[in-house]
Write a protein that holds these residues in place. Structure first.
Motif, PDB file in Angstrom:
ATOM      1  N   ILE A   7       1.814   5.134  -6.494  1.00 46.33           N
ATOM      2  CA  ILE A   7       2.043   5.962  -7.316  1.00 46.33           C
ATOM      3  C   ILE A   7       0.888   6.492  -8.222  1.00 46.33           C
ATOM      4  CG2 ILE A   7       3.285   6.807  -9.515  1.00 46.33           C
ATOM      5  CD1 ILE A   7       5.615   5.216  -8.710  1.00 46.33           C
ATOM      6  N   ASP A   8       0.193   7.625  -7.799  1.00 46.41           N
ATOM      7  CA  ASP A   8      -0.892   7.786  -8.735  1.00 46.41           C
ATOM      8  C   ASP A   8      -0.712   8.865  -9.935  1.00 46.41           C
ATOM      9  OD1 ASP A   8      -2.403   6.634  -6.796  1.00 46.41           O
ATOM     10  OD2 ASP A   8      -3.149   8.304  -5.516  1.00 46.41           O
ATOM     11  N   LEU A   9      -1.389   8.506 -10.848  1.00 37.58           N
ATOM     12  CA  LEU A   9      -1.126   9.241 -12.473  1.00 37.58           C
ATOM     13  C   LEU A   9      -2.270   9.757 -12.663  1.00 37.58           C
ATOM     14  CD1 LEU A   9       1.083   6.341 -14.268  1.00 37.58           C
ATOM     15  CD2 LEU A   9       1.831   8.477 -12.977  1.00 37.58           C
ATOM     16  N   HIS A  10      -2.212  11.091 -13.132  1.00 40.86           N
ATOM     17  CA  HIS A  10      -3.654  11.890 -13.675  1.00 40.86           C
ATOM     18  C   HIS A  10      -2.893  12.753 -14.853  1.00 40.86           C
ATOM     19  CE1 HIS A  10      -6.724  14.849 -13.595  1.00 40.86           C
ATOM     20  NE2 HIS A  10      -7.496  13.727 -13.620  1.00 40.86           N
ATOM     21  N   SER A  11      -3.303  12.279 -16.061  1.00 40.12           N
ATOM     22  CA  SER A  11      -2.845  13.351 -17.029  1.00 40.12           C
ATOM     23  C   SER A  11      -1.490  12.994 -17.353  1.00 40.12           C
ATOM     24  CB  SER A  11      -3.539  14.659 -17.214  1.00 40.12           C
ATOM     25  OG  SER A  11      -4.742  14.826 -17.321  1.00 40.12           O
ATOM     26  N   GLY A  12      -0.956  12.079 -17.020  1.00 39.01           N
ATOM     27  CA  GLY A  12       0.553  11.633 -17.313  1.00 39.01           C
ATOM     28  C   GLY A  12       1.386  12.158 -16.066  1.00 39.01           C
ATOM     29  N   LYS A  13       0.885  12.596 -15.251  1.00 39.02           N
ATOM     30  CA  LYS A  13       1.701  13.286 -13.927  1.00 39.02           C
ATOM     31  C   LYS A  13       1.441  12.837 -12.657  1.00 39.02           C
ATOM     32  CE  LYS A  13       2.119  18.080 -15.862  1.00 39.02           C
ATOM     33  NZ  LYS A  13       1.883  19.431 -15.283  1.00 39.02           N
ATOM     34  N   VAL A  14       2.343  12.662 -11.951  1.00 39.85           N
ATOM     35  CA  VAL A  14       2.169  11.970 -10.418  1.00 39.85           C
ATOM     36  C   VAL A  14       1.477  13.168  -9.687  1.00 39.85           C
ATOM     37  CG1 VAL A  14       3.348  11.277  -8.347  1.00 39.85           C
ATOM     38  CG2 VAL A  14       4.412  10.567 -10.760  1.00 39.85           C
ATOM     39  N   LYS A  15       0.418  12.542  -9.109  1.00 33.29           N
ATOM     40  CA  LYS A  15      -0.338  13.435  -8.582  1.00 33.29           C
ATOM     41  C   LYS A  15      -0.955  12.736  -7.113  1.00 33.29           C
ATOM     42  CE  LYS A  15      -2.260  16.261 -12.300  1.00 33.29           C
ATOM     43  NZ  LYS A  15      -3.346  16.647 -12.932  1.00 33.29           N
ATOM     44  N   GLN A  16      -1.428  13.688  -6.308  1.00 35.95           N
ATOM     45  CA  GLN A  16      -2.085  12.912  -5.144  1.00 35.95           C
ATOM     46  C   GLN A  16      -3.483  13.759  -5.024  1.00 35.95           C
ATOM     47  OE1 GLN A  16      -1.545  10.564  -2.538  1.00 35.95           O
ATOM     48  NE2 GLN A  16      -0.017   9.845  -4.013  1.00 35.95           N
ATOM     49  N   GLU A  28     -11.284  19.915 -13.053  1.00 36.23           N
ATOM     50  CA  GLU A  28     -11.154  21.101 -12.252  1.00 36.23           C
ATOM     51  C   GLU A  28     -11.999  20.705 -10.897  1.00 36.23           C
ATOM     52  OE1 GLU A  28     -14.313  22.302 -15.368  1.00 36.23           O
ATOM     53  OE2 GLU A  28     -12.415  20.895 -15.357  1.00 36.23           O
ATOM     54  N   ALA A  29     -12.929  19.836 -10.839  1.00 30.59           N
ATOM     55  CA  ALA A  29     -13.753  19.589  -9.464  1.00 30.59           C
ATOM     56  C   ALA A  29     -12.837  18.971  -8.722  1.00 30.59           C
ATOM     57  CB  ALA A  29     -15.074  18.924  -9.907  1.00 30.59           C
ATOM     58  N   ALA A  30     -11.832  18.241  -9.055  1.00 30.66           N
ATOM     59  CA  ALA A  30     -11.092  17.302  -8.292  1.00 30.66           C
ATOM     60  C   ALA A  30     -10.076  18.036  -7.308  1.00 30.66           C
ATOM     61  CB  ALA A  30     -10.027  16.228  -9.168  1.00 30.66           C
ATOM     62  N   THR A  31      -9.785  17.676  -5.825  1.00 27.12           N
ATOM     63  CA  THR A  31      -9.158  18.591  -5.254  1.00 27.12           C
ATOM     64  C   THR A  31      -7.589  17.839  -5.107  1.00 27.12           C
ATOM     65  OG1 THR A  31     -11.028  18.877  -3.456  1.00 27.12           O
ATOM     66  CG2 THR A  31      -8.609  18.902  -2.517  1.00 27.12           C
ATOM     67  N   THR A  32      -6.696  18.527  -5.528  1.00 26.66           N
ATOM     68  CA  THR A  32      -5.370  18.117  -5.778  1.00 26.66           C
ATOM     69  C   THR A  32      -4.576  18.517  -4.697  1.00 26.66           C
ATOM     70  OG1 THR A  32      -5.612  18.216  -8.288  1.00 26.66           O
ATOM     71  CG2 THR A  32      -3.329  17.984  -7.390  1.00 26.66           C
ATOM     72  N   ASN A  33      -3.987  17.263  -3.827  1.00 27.43           N
ATOM     73  CA  ASN A  33      -2.957  17.735  -2.854  1.00 27.43           C
ATOM     74  C   ASN A  33      -1.555  18.083  -3.111  1.00 27.43           C
ATOM     75  OD1 ASN A  33      -5.165  17.455  -0.881  1.00 27.43           O
ATOM     76  ND2 ASN A  33      -4.900  15.287  -0.616  1.00 27.43           N
ATOM     77  N   PHE A  34      -1.337  17.345  -4.648  1.00 29.17           N
ATOM     78  CA  PHE A  34       0.174  17.366  -4.913  1.00 29.17           C
ATOM     79  C   PHE A  34       0.222  17.120  -6.357  1.00 29.17           C
ATOM     80  CE2 PHE A  34       4.020  14.836  -5.867  1.00 29.17           C
ATOM     81  CZ  PHE A  34       5.096  15.785  -5.249  1.00 29.17           C
ATOM     82  N   GLU A  35       1.178  17.724  -6.779  1.00 27.02           N
ATOM     83  CA  GLU A  35       1.555  17.516  -8.421  1.00 27.02           C
ATOM     84  C   GLU A  35       2.969  17.802  -8.672  1.00 27.02           C
ATOM     85  OE1 GLU A  35      -0.055  19.393 -12.562  1.00 27.02           O
ATOM     86  OE2 GLU A  35      -1.308  19.539 -11.149  1.00 27.02           O
ATOM     87  N   THR A  36       3.330  16.934  -9.473  1.00 25.03           N
ATOM     88  CA  THR A  36       5.032  17.252  -9.897  1.00 25.03           C
ATOM     89  C   THR A  36       5.056  17.003 -11.275  1.00 25.03           C
ATOM     90  OG1 THR A  36       7.292  16.736  -9.390  1.00 25.03           O
ATOM     91  CG2 THR A  36       5.491  14.954  -9.265  1.00 25.03           C
ATOM     92  N   PHE A 250       5.395  13.484  -1.497  1.00 27.28           N
ATOM     93  CA  PHE A 250       4.321  14.013  -1.836  1.00 27.28           C
ATOM     94  C   PHE A 250       3.605  15.331  -1.273  1.00 27.28           C
ATOM     95  CE2 PHE A 250       3.643   9.150  -2.644  1.00 27.28           C
ATOM     96  CZ  PHE A 250       4.016   9.191  -4.029  1.00 27.28           C
ATOM     97  N   GLY A 251       4.591  16.030  -0.869  1.00 26.32           N
ATOM     98  CA  GLY A 251       3.972  17.594  -0.226  1.00 26.32           C
ATOM     99  C   GLY A 251       3.836  17.364   1.116  1.00 26.32           C
TER     100      GLY A 251
END
Length: 268
Positions: A7-16, A28-36, A250-251
């Motif tokens: 489980i990866d957390l970024h700003s309190g959300k589960v993201k990949q 904003e420079a980070a490449t986000t594959n998934f967010e929920t 995770f999408g």
């Protein structure tokens, strides 16, 4: 071989997120594959339901450092699955016991131990004194140095600071043997393929399978059941595998249920 959930957390959300694109200055420079918006604890409950152990929750940094939202989401994970998840992200001597008390089975550490390009033995020993060797995981996430021209397995070096900085710590038999006396497990991301679903780093997996004297989990690039079988084969059954962005939860296209079934077939 085991499947290790994450489980990866970024700003309190589960993201990949593609880890190598993450910085502390430009989210904003980070490449986000998934967010929920699905609560992080829901994923932990799913892993608990499926009897998956040894997974990890990572608090990824943002330009604001480690926000309280990340900490709260991480606590939800540990409360949902007590002693079932390891935790990493900003762990050091001053907060290691706090996360153990919150329900983590292990703490995962990189930058606090690998400082200024080398191993800080004083900090490593501090953590062992605080939580015990049996509760410490060292993150040896690594990449090849750009000027490397050989194809041997001795060219991987541990990276820190959102994987942007090389250390002088080479991932090889000597390093693995020495560090294993201070920790319970290793976690190793293949930085150059992490989050990209482009296949695993076979030579790195082979290196870990041959030389790690303690349990080790590889993460990076896995995208299919064939990749799982390759890790099992190349790592001689000794290297566990984390899969993130490729999973359908995770999408991705790889069915989580199929991965769990494969895991159970190997660990019944």
């Amino acid at each position: 071989m085991k499947f290790r959930p994450c489980i990866d957390l970024h700003s309190g959300k589960v993201k990949q997120i593609v880890g190598s694109t993450l910085t502390t200055t430009k989210d904003e420079a980070a490449t986000t594959n998934f967010e929920t918006n699905r609560p992080a604890g829901d994923f932990a409950k799913m892993y608990q339901r499926d009897a998956l152990t040894g997974g990890h929750v990572i608090m990824l940094p943002s330009k604001d450092g480690q926000p309280d939202a990340n900490k709260e989401a991480a606590r939800q994970v540990l409360q949902a699955y007590p002693q079932g998840m390891q935790i990493g992200g900003g762990i050091r001597d001053t907060n290691a016991q706090e996360w153990m008390d919150a329900g983590a089975s292990h703490i995962i550490v990189t930058s606090y131990v690998f400082k200024n390009g080398q191993i800080n033995m004083e900090n490593l020993k501090k953590l062992v004194d605080i939580v015990g060797k049996e509760h410490l995981v060292l993150d040896l996430s690594c990449r090849r140095k750009p000027n490397s021209t050989t194809t041997t397995t001795d060219d991987y070096y541990v990276c820190t600071d959102q994987w942007q900085k090389f250390t002088n710590v080479k991932v090889n038999a000597e390093t693995l043997q020495m560090l294993a006396t201070y920790c319970d497990e290793f976690l190793v991301h293949g930085v150059d393929v992490e989050g990209k679903q482009c296949g695993i780093l076979e030579d790195l997996v082979a290196l870990l399978g041959e030389h790690s004297p303690i349990p080790v989990t590889y993460a990076g690039g896995a995208r299919s059941m064939e990749d799982m079988e390759m890790v099992e084969r190349v790592g001689n059954g000794k290297v566990d595998l984390t899969i993130g962005s490729a999973l359908d939860c995770f999408g991705g296209d790889l069915k989580y249920e199929d991965v769990v079934a494969w895991h159970k077939s190997r660990n019944s």
